[in-house]
Write an enzyme that holds these catalytic residues in place. Structure first.
Site, mmCIF file in Angstrom:
data_model
loop_
_atom_site.group_PDB
_atom_site.id
_atom_site.type_symbol
_atom_site.label_atom_id
_atom_site.label_comp_id
_atom_site.label_asym_id
_atom_site.label_seq_id
_atom_site.Cartn_x
_atom_site.Cartn_y
_atom_site.Cartn_z
ATOM 1 C CE LYS A 1 -3.905 -2.170 2.276
ATOM 2 N NZ LYS A 1 -4.477 -2.649 3.536
ATOM 3 C CD GLN B 1 -3.627 -4.337 6.736
ATOM 4 O OE1 GLN B 1 -3.441 -3.397 5.988
ATOM 5 N NE2 GLN B 1 -4.303 -5.410 6.373
ATOM 6 C CG ASP C 1 -10.203 -0.189 5.136
ATOM 7 O OD1 ASP C 1 -10.012 -0.482 3.935
ATOM 8 O OD2 ASP C 1 -9.523 -0.641 6.075
#
Ligand code: NAP
Length: 300
Positions: free
Chosen positions: A54, A98, A121
């Site tokens: 990422k 994460q 997200d």
């Protein structure tokens, strides 16, 4: 094999190209650089790989990348303090924590501490509610990537029968909401669904997000249907050498590709689209934060 292969790797490169163009124009016209912060707690090897990739792709599209790598025994209070600091940092437009988090941390509480407008997200309860009511939201990256590929392949999805196998909060449920938003007739199947093969046989679009290697065989697929395989499962592959593994999806690729009209491969299908959509969400969040027009085609 008759199905058209939907090349997620190539499509993701196109999406990243669009993001990069938009980032360049934000810099030129407004002196703004979108910033993405990724918070990793602990040393889960798979998570470390995701976070590295990422960060690399964030920099490649011209955005600012910030990584917070925290010890596995980080307290909830310390993690929340970092999120709080990122929430108020004007140089950060997207925050991703994460998952999974170590057991002693409350995932729901942590996710809901992220400012909803920076929640790239799309897991914050506010974004879930906005998506469910058809309002502008941050959309979870994996289902967004699936939707983009379906729209690209079909044009309009209106009136199509879609079956989503899996009802997780991160894939199945938001995928179903997005397909409903595009006027599909949507069925969400799960482990208690009766006659799953028959349910799937009625689908023009099948999205498999189950986490069971090669579970969906070709004889469940209506001829000509579009199959989107979200699954990422690692199987032992002794034929490749001692200790070697290979990735497979949740559908049995060969038998499904023989009857489907189009199919995403694993690897090289949904996976690359997920990170591309994370970058797309970050540039969208940056535009919204600055009251600027959103880039076309990078959100739902
Ligand atoms: P998850 O939270 O474990 O959810 C799996 C879902 O599948 C559940 O709703 C479960 O039903 C359902 N299910 C399990 N066994 C079933 C069966 N025999 N028949 C019908 N449904 C069944 O998984 P997830 O997080 O959604 O992930 C799904 C897959 O996508 C995994 O392989 C994961 O690695 C992959 N994934 C890929 C990406 C990507 O970027 N490509 C991103 C996220 C996830 P119940 O609710 O009834 O238990």
């Amino acid at each position: 094999m008759s199905a058209k292969i939907i090349d997620g790797k190539a499509f993701a490169a196109t999406v990243r190209g669009k993001v990069a163009q938009h980032v360049a124009s934000l810099k030129d016209a407004h002196g703004i650089t979108p910033g993405l912060a990724v918070v990793l707690v602990g040393e889960d090897p798979a998570s470390q790989v995701y976070v590295r990739s990422k960060g690399k792709l964030t920099v490649e599209v011209g955005m600012k990348s910030v990584e917070h790598k925290l010890d596995a025994d980080t307290t909830q209070a310390d993690l929340l303090a970092i999120i709080d600091q990122l929430n108020t940092d004007p140089a950060i437009h997207g925050i991703l924590v994460q998952l999974p988090l170590p057991d002693h941390l409350n995932e729901d509480l942590v996710i809901n501490a992220i400012a909803p407008e920076k929640d790239v997200d799309g897991f914050h309860i506010s974004n879930v509610g906005l998506l469910g009511t058809g309002q502008k939201s941050m959309v979870p990256c994996t289902p967004l990537g699936c939707l983009m590929m379906l729209r690209d392949y079909h044009g309009s999805l209106s009136g199509m029968n879609a079956v989503v196998i899996g009802r997780s909060n991160i894939v199945g449920k938001p995928m179903a909401q997005l397909l409903l938003g595009d006027s599909c007739t949507v069925t969400i199947a799960h482990s208690r669904t009766k006659d799953l093969p028959d349910v799937v046989r009625g689908a023009d679009i099948v999205v498999a997000a189950v986490g069971r290697p090669q579970m969906v065989p070709g004889d469940w697929i209506k001829p000509g249907a579009t199959v989107i395989d979200v699954g990422i499962n690692r199987l032992d592959a002794p034929e490749r050498g001692p200790g070697k593994t290979r990735l497979v999806g949740d559908v049995d690729y060969d038998s499904c590709a023989a009857v489907a009209g189009a199919i995403t491969p694993v690897p090289g299908g949904v996976g690359p689209m997920t990170i591309a959509c994370l970058l797309a969400n970050t540039v969208t969040a940056c535009c919204r934060a600055n009251g600027l027009p959103e880039p076309e085609g990078l959100t739902a």
